[in-house]
Motif scaffolding. Structure first.
Motif, PDB file in Angstrom:
ATOM      1  N   LEU A 108      30.378  35.007  40.738  1.00  0.00           N
ATOM      2  CA  LEU A 108      29.723  35.982  39.857  1.00  0.00           C
ATOM      3  C   LEU A 108      29.555  37.303  40.603  1.00  0.00           C
ATOM      4  N   ALA A 109      29.098  37.203  41.850  1.00  0.00           N
ATOM      5  CA  ALA A 109      28.872  38.403  42.653  1.00  0.00           C
ATOM      6  C   ALA A 109      30.189  39.080  43.030  1.00  0.00           C
ATOM      7  N   LEU A 110      31.208  38.304  43.399  1.00  0.00           N
ATOM      8  CA  LEU A 110      32.452  38.912  43.872  1.00  0.00           C
ATOM      9  C   LEU A 110      33.254  39.547  42.748  1.00  0.00           C
ATOM     10  N   THR A 111      33.162  38.988  41.561  1.00  0.00           N
ATOM     11  CA  THR A 111      33.832  39.631  40.428  1.00  0.00           C
ATOM     12  C   THR A 111      33.178  40.974  40.138  1.00  0.00           C
ATOM     13  N   ARG A 112      31.853  41.013  40.165  1.00  0.00           N
ATOM     14  CA  ARG A 112      31.141  42.281  39.989  1.00  0.00           C
ATOM     15  C   ARG A 112      31.438  43.235  41.143  1.00  0.00           C
ATOM     16  N   THR A 113      31.578  42.708  42.352  1.00  0.00           N
ATOM     17  CA  THR A 113      31.925  43.550  43.498  1.00  0.00           C
ATOM     18  C   THR A 113      33.255  44.258  43.268  1.00  0.00           C
ATOM     19  N   GLY A 114      34.256  43.521  42.811  1.00  0.00           N
ATOM     20  CA  GLY A 114      35.553  44.130  42.539  1.00  0.00           C
ATOM     21  C   GLY A 114      35.467  45.217  41.496  1.00  0.00           C
ATOM     22  N   TYR A 115      34.663  44.969  40.460  1.00  0.00           N
ATOM     23  CA  TYR A 115      34.513  45.976  39.404  1.00  0.00           C
ATOM     24  C   TYR A 115      33.814  47.222  39.933  1.00  0.00           C
ATOM     25  N   CYS A 116      32.705  47.028  40.636  1.00  0.00           N
ATOM     26  CA  CYS A 116      31.936  48.168  41.148  1.00  0.00           C
ATOM     27  C   CYS A 116      32.728  48.969  42.177  1.00  0.00           C
ATOM     28  N   ALA A 117      33.513  48.282  42.982  1.00  0.00           N
ATOM     29  CA  ALA A 117      34.283  48.951  44.026  1.00  0.00           C
ATOM     30  C   ALA A 117      35.574  49.563  43.498  1.00  0.00           C
ATOM     31  N   GLY A 118      35.837  49.388  42.213  1.00  0.00           N
ATOM     32  CA  GLY A 118      37.011  49.995  41.606  1.00  0.00           C
ATOM     33  C   GLY A 118      38.317  49.375  42.042  1.00  0.00           C
ATOM     34  N   SER A 119      38.297  48.089  42.409  1.00  0.00           N
ATOM     35  CA  SER A 119      39.521  47.400  42.832  1.00  0.00           C
ATOM     36  C   SER A 119      39.990  46.469  41.725  1.00  0.00           C
ATOM     37  N   GLN A 120      41.083  46.830  41.102  1.00  0.00           N
ATOM     38  CA  GLN A 120      41.635  45.968  40.059  1.00  0.00           C
ATOM     39  C   GLN A 120      42.084  44.637  40.641  1.00  0.00           C
ATOM     40  N   PHE A 121      42.567  44.665  41.884  1.00  0.00           N
ATOM     41  CA  PHE A 121      43.020  43.434  42.529  1.00  0.00           C
ATOM     42  C   PHE A 121      41.859  42.469  42.762  1.00  0.00           C
ATOM     43  N   VAL A 122      40.787  42.934  43.401  1.00  0.00           N
ATOM     44  CA  VAL A 122      39.644  42.061  43.673  1.00  0.00           C
ATOM     45  C   VAL A 122      39.012  41.578  42.368  1.00  0.00           C
ATOM     46  N   GLU A 125      24.381  34.488  53.064  1.00  0.00           N
ATOM     47  CA  GLU A 125      25.794  34.222  52.775  1.00  0.00           C
ATOM     48  C   GLU A 125      26.311  35.103  51.647  1.00  0.00           C
ATOM     49  N   LEU A 126      25.510  35.276  50.621  1.00  0.00           N
ATOM     50  CA  LEU A 126      25.922  36.118  49.502  1.00  0.00           C
ATOM     51  C   LEU A 126      26.093  37.567  49.952  1.00  0.00           C
ATOM     52  N   SER A 127      25.181  38.034  50.782  1.00  0.00           N
ATOM     53  CA  SER A 127      25.274  39.402  51.311  1.00  0.00           C
ATOM     54  C   SER A 127      26.563  39.589  52.098  1.00  0.00           C
ATOM     55  N   TYR A 128      26.870  38.606  52.929  1.00  0.00           N
ATOM     56  CA  TYR A 128      28.082  38.667  53.747  1.00  0.00           C
ATOM     57  C   TYR A 128      29.326  38.633  52.865  1.00  0.00           C
ATOM     58  N   ALA A 129      29.309  37.801  51.833  1.00  0.00           N
ATOM     59  CA  ALA A 129      30.450  37.702  50.924  1.00  0.00           C
ATOM     60  C   ALA A 129      30.677  39.015  50.183  1.00  0.00           C
ATOM     61  N   ILE A 130      29.618  39.600  49.659  1.00  0.00           N
ATOM     62  CA  ILE A 130      29.735  40.868  48.940  1.00  0.00           C
ATOM     63  C   ILE A 130      30.261  41.959  49.870  1.00  0.00           C
ATOM     64  N   GLY A 131      29.708  42.030  51.078  1.00  0.00           N
ATOM     65  CA  GLY A 131      30.163  43.024  52.044  1.00  0.00           C
ATOM     66  C   GLY A 131      31.624  42.827  52.425  1.00  0.00           C
ATOM     67  N   THR A 132      32.036  41.572  52.570  1.00  0.00           N
ATOM     68  CA  THR A 132      33.420  41.268  52.916  1.00  0.00           C
ATOM     69  C   THR A 132      34.372  41.754  51.830  1.00  0.00           C
ATOM     70  N   TYR A 133      34.033  41.478  50.582  1.00  0.00           N
ATOM     71  CA  TYR A 133      34.944  41.860  49.502  1.00  0.00           C
ATOM     72  C   TYR A 133      34.831  43.327  49.121  1.00  0.00           C
ATOM     73  N   ARG A 134      33.733  43.943  49.455  1.00  0.00           N
ATOM     74  CA  ARG A 134      33.705  45.408  49.338  1.00  0.00           C
ATOM     75  C   ARG A 134      34.714  46.005  50.321  1.00  0.00           C
ATOM     76  N   LEU A 135      34.770  45.440  51.529  1.00  0.00           N
ATOM     77  CA  LEU A 135      35.756  45.861  52.518  1.00  0.00           C
ATOM     78  C   LEU A 135      37.176  45.643  51.992  1.00  0.00           C
ATOM     79  N   HIS A 136      37.442  44.455  51.453  1.00  0.00           N
ATOM     80  CA  HIS A 136      38.781  44.179  50.942  1.00  0.00           C
ATOM     81  C   HIS A 136      39.152  45.138  49.810  1.00  0.00           C
ATOM     82  N   ALA A 137      38.199  45.427  48.944  1.00  0.00           N
ATOM     83  CA  ALA A 137      38.465  46.365  47.852  1.00  0.00           C
ATOM     84  C   ALA A 137      38.840  47.738  48.397  1.00  0.00           C
TER      85      ALA A 137
END
Length: 210
Positions: A78-92, A162-174
């Motif tokens: 749930l968090a990572l899908t929102r992360t991809g949207y907020c970070a503007g990454s269509q891939f994530v 863990e959630l904080s780390y996951a969100i930060g990780t995928y913000r980086l990937h985005a």
């Protein structure tokens, strides 16, 4: 096309060869791109430029999906899908929409993630996770006390870490995917000047301020 060189199969290290075999089943992913999820696969071929960076990223994927995690797959996706949207990454966003389905996020919730604040399909835990995600990604980690207090009503301290780390990780990937134009983030800048008709006045402010 990616902004960096892709590593063909013939130039890949033995460790990268194993990754290529698992994902591309004997193909050279540069000459014959494409993965099972429909992506070009150039995230892998570009990250193969630095095999140890690729290995580090892969280890992170395994870490976040480990059964040892206090956060649940549902909470994570749930968090990572929102992360991809907020970070503007269509891939994530696209990849984690698929992962969210696998984690049992219902279709009506998945469809409402872009407009979650005005949607009525999310329960209190969902809303706490989504608000926290927004503060990490959109407010650069400035989380109001009230948001954090609501999150602690639903998640343990370990799960929040863990959630904080996951969100930060995928913000980086985005960020990296957008910067290097990888996968579905190979997109031209859409905010550009649209030329005025030939002969038109160049001073738009003088026209609209009278």
């Amino acid at each position: 096309m990616p902004r960096l060189r892709q590593v063909p199969r013939a130039e890949a290290t033995p460790e990268v060869q194993l990754v290529y075999e698992r994902l591309f089943q004997g193909r050279d992913p540069v000459a014959e791109p494409g993965t099972a999820t429909g992506t070009p696969g150039n995230w892998w071929t570009v990250f193969a430029l630095s095999p140890d960076v690729l290995a580090h990223a892969q280890a992170g994927f395994g870490l976040l999906s480990s059964k040892a995690r206090a956060m649940t797959p549902y909470q994570r996706e749930l968090a990572l899908t929102r992360t991809g949207y907020c970070a503007g990454s269509q891939f994530v966003f696209s990849q984690h929409s698929k992962a969210a389905r696998a984690a049992k996020v219902p279709e009506e919730k998945l469809a409402a993630i872009p407009n979650w604040a005005s949607a009525d399909v999310f329960d209190a835990q969902d809303r706490a996770i989504l608000a926290y995600t927004d503060d990490l990604v959109l407010a650069d980690g400035r989380v109001p006390e009230a948001t954090f207090a609501r999150l602690k009503e639903h998640l343990s301290d370990a799960a929040i870490l863990e959630l904080s780390y996951a969100i930060g990780t995928y913000r980086l990937h985005a960020m990296v995917c957008r910067a290097l134009r990888l996968e579905f983030d190979d997109l031209d800048e859409r905010v550009v000047e649209v030329a005025a008709p030939v002969g038109a006045s160049a001073d738009i402010m003088s026209q609209i301020s009278r």
